[in-house]
Design a protein around this motif. Structure first.
Motif, PDB file in Angstrom:
ATOM      1  N   LYS A   1       0.854  -1.194   0.000  1.00 31.65           N
ATOM      2  CA  LYS A   1       0.000   0.000   0.000  1.00 31.65           C
ATOM      3  C   LYS A   1       0.891   1.246   0.000  1.00 31.65           C
ATOM      4  CE  LYS A   1      -4.017  -2.186   0.400  1.00 31.65           C
ATOM      5  NZ  LYS A   1      -4.498  -2.582  -0.926  1.00 31.65           N
ATOM      6  N   GLU A   2       1.374   1.589   1.185  1.00 26.99           N
ATOM      7  CA  GLU A   2       2.093   2.868   1.304  1.00 26.99           C
ATOM      8  C   GLU A   2       3.500   2.637   1.833  1.00 26.99           C
ATOM      9  OE1 GLU A   2       1.764   6.826   4.095  1.00 26.99           O
ATOM     10  OE2 GLU A   2       0.249   5.257   4.300  1.00 26.99           O
ATOM     11  N   LEU A   3       4.477   3.297   1.211  1.00 25.77           N
ATOM     12  CA  LEU A   3       5.856   3.218   1.710  1.00 25.77           C
ATOM     13  C   LEU A   3       5.918   4.025   3.007  1.00 25.77           C
ATOM     14  CD1 LEU A   3       8.931   2.521   1.213  1.00 25.77           C
ATOM     15  CD2 LEU A   3       9.080   4.745   0.091  1.00 25.77           C
ATOM     16  N   ILE A   4       6.288   3.366   4.120  1.00 31.08           N
ATOM     17  CA  ILE A   4       6.308   4.105   5.386  1.00 31.08           C
ATOM     18  C   ILE A   4       7.724   4.334   5.903  1.00 31.08           C
ATOM     19  CG2 ILE A   4       3.996   3.650   6.273  1.00 31.08           C
ATOM     20  CD1 ILE A   4       5.320   1.378   7.989  1.00 31.08           C
ATOM     21  N   TYR A   5       8.689   3.590   5.346  1.00 32.42           N
ATOM     22  CA  TYR A   5      10.057   3.744   5.840  1.00 32.42           C
ATOM     23  C   TYR A   5      11.022   3.244   4.777  1.00 32.42           C
ATOM     24  CZ  TYR A   5      14.291   2.746   8.551  1.00 32.42           C
ATOM     25  OH  TYR A   5      15.578   2.677   8.985  1.00 32.42           O
TER      26      TYR A   5
ATOM     27  N   LYS B   1      18.632   1.774   5.004  1.00 33.41           N
ATOM     28  CA  LYS B   1      19.801   1.584   4.153  1.00 33.41           C
ATOM     29  C   LYS B   1      19.673   0.329   3.283  1.00 33.41           C
ATOM     30  CE  LYS B   1      22.047   2.560   7.928  1.00 33.41           C
ATOM     31  NZ  LYS B   1      23.013   2.798   9.002  1.00 33.41           N
ATOM     32  N   ALA B   2      19.066  -0.702   3.823  1.00 30.76           N
ATOM     33  CA  ALA B   2      19.008  -1.973   3.084  1.00 30.76           C
ATOM     34  C   ALA B   2      17.593  -2.459   2.788  1.00 30.76           C
ATOM     35  CB  ALA B   2      19.761  -3.054   3.863  1.00 30.76           C
ATOM     36  N   LYS B   3      16.587  -1.801   3.396  1.00 32.07           N
ATOM     37  CA  LYS B   3      15.225  -2.308   3.232  1.00 32.07           C
ATOM     38  C   LYS B   3      14.205  -1.175   3.146  1.00 32.07           C
ATOM     39  CE  LYS B   3      15.544  -5.073   6.997  1.00 32.07           C
ATOM     40  NZ  LYS B   3      16.942  -4.926   7.382  1.00 32.07           N
ATOM     41  N   LYS B   4      13.064  -1.504   2.518  1.00 32.34           N
ATOM     42  CA  LYS B   4      11.924  -0.578   2.512  1.00 32.34           C
ATOM     43  C   LYS B   4      10.768  -1.275   3.211  1.00 32.34           C
ATOM     44  CE  LYS B   4      12.748   1.476  -2.018  1.00 32.34           C
ATOM     45  NZ  LYS B   4      12.176   1.604  -3.373  1.00 32.34           N
TER      46      LYS B   4
ATOM     47  N   ILE C   1       4.977  -5.223   4.664  1.00 34.70           N
ATOM     48  CA  ILE C   1       5.793  -5.920   3.667  1.00 34.70           C
ATOM     49  C   ILE C   1       7.175  -5.283   3.684  1.00 34.70           C
ATOM     50  CG2 ILE C   1       6.157  -6.283   1.188  1.00 34.70           C
ATOM     51  CD1 ILE C   1       3.093  -6.667   0.963  1.00 34.70           C
ATOM     52  N   VAL C   2       8.206  -6.133   3.790  1.00 33.59           N
ATOM     53  CA  VAL C   2       9.599  -5.657   3.739  1.00 33.59           C
ATOM     54  C   VAL C   2      10.124  -5.931   2.339  1.00 33.59           C
ATOM     55  CG1 VAL C   2      11.929  -5.917   4.677  1.00 33.59           C
ATOM     56  CG2 VAL C   2       9.974  -6.370   6.138  1.00 33.59           C
ATOM     57  N   GLU C   3      10.783  -4.949   1.776  1.00 33.47           N
ATOM     58  CA  GLU C   3      11.448  -5.146   0.483  1.00 33.47           C
ATOM     59  C   GLU C   3      12.951  -5.042   0.695  1.00 33.47           C
ATOM     60  OE1 GLU C   3       9.828  -2.915  -2.865  1.00 33.47           O
ATOM     61  OE2 GLU C   3      11.888  -2.608  -3.569  1.00 33.47           O
TER      62      GLU C   3
END
Ligand code: 5GP
Length: 237
Positions: free
Chosen positions: A6-10, A13-16, A27-29
């Motif tokens: 849905k929305e990028l909240i954070y 350095k290595a993850k979104k 969800i971690v990217e």
């Protein structure tokens, strides 16, 4: 459950981190970026996100099978994991089996000594301060964690060390040290969070002593992605 972001909240350095339709899950990217020395050294290496996601997912599954709960709720695809939403405790916990890294710099002790028992250390998680080393009293007095939480964090950290040290020994890899982070869900339940990968652990090949982790990037040793591939190969066999 709808597994769309849905929305990028954070973005770290290595993850979104993205929200999902369910407020209890994120969800971690995993990104392809490398950083070291508190973000001063940077690079991007294709395939790093995929490897760290696969390795971390496998290790969280292994821990779950052995009774260690974490935020990990499942691998979605090559670079995404579903995780329980937690508020991160602002501590970086380090467990060491062999002396190296900042421990040797800080105390001047010899490199590569096998410790008679695992060493537990804590840093205050603050990029602007460079994650300074702290003692338990700092965490208590400044309200970063309660005594009960620290006791639980310590107990889980040693259990993670026991499980991973034995597991990696069977794969011809020495677990030298690693960093863990913890979080609390909306009910205040404490659990392991973040990731467990060659970014956050030191892995030495048992027979050659080769470094199979992020130290290859930190120290410009070359073959960085080959080392991450090797860890994945050993644990997926
Ligand atoms: P040291 O304190 O010797 O630099 O690191 C000890 C262990 O914790 C190593 O396995 C290292 O990879 C991990 N570690 C410590 N701080 C960090 C950090 O800020 N980020 C990551 N990814 N790993 C860390």
């Amino acid at each position: 459950m709808d597994l769309t972001k849905k929305e990028l909240i954070y973005e770290g350095k290595a993850k979104k981190l993205y929200t999902t339709e369910d407020p209890k899950y994120l969800i971690v990217e995993y990104k392809d970026s490398f950083t070291a020395f508190n973000g001063q050294k940077k690079a991007t290496m294709s395939g790093k996100g995929v490897l760290n996601n696969k390795i971390s997912s496998r290790l969280f599954e292994l821990l779950a099978k052995n009774g260690v709960e974490s935020h990990f709720a499942g691998q979605i695809d090559d670079v995404h994991q579903l995780v329980r939403r937690v508020k991160i405790v602002p501590l970086e916990v380090i467990v060491r089996n062999i002396t190296t890294g900042s421990l040797c710099k800080r105390l001047g002790v010899e490199e590569g000594m096998k410790l008679p028992r695992p060493l537990f250390e804590m840093c205050y998680k603050d990029d602007a301060l460079g994650d300074p080393f702290i003692i338990e009293d700092h965490a208590l007095l400044f309200g970063w964690a309660t005594k009960e939480e620290i006791d639980k964090i310590k107990e889980i950290s040693f259990k993670v060390n026991d499980i991973l040290k034995d597991y990696f020994a069977g794969k011809g890899v020495v677990l030298v040290d690693f960093k863990l982070e913890f979080g609390k869900d909306s009910d205040g339940k404490l659990m392991l969070a973040d990731e467990i990968s060659p970014d956050t652990c030191r892995f030495w090949d048992s027979s050659t002593g080769d470094h199979l982790d992020k130290d290859r990037f930190r120290k410009d040793l070359g073959n960085v992605m080959a080392a991450y591939e090797e860890i994945w190969k050993r644990i997926s066999e």
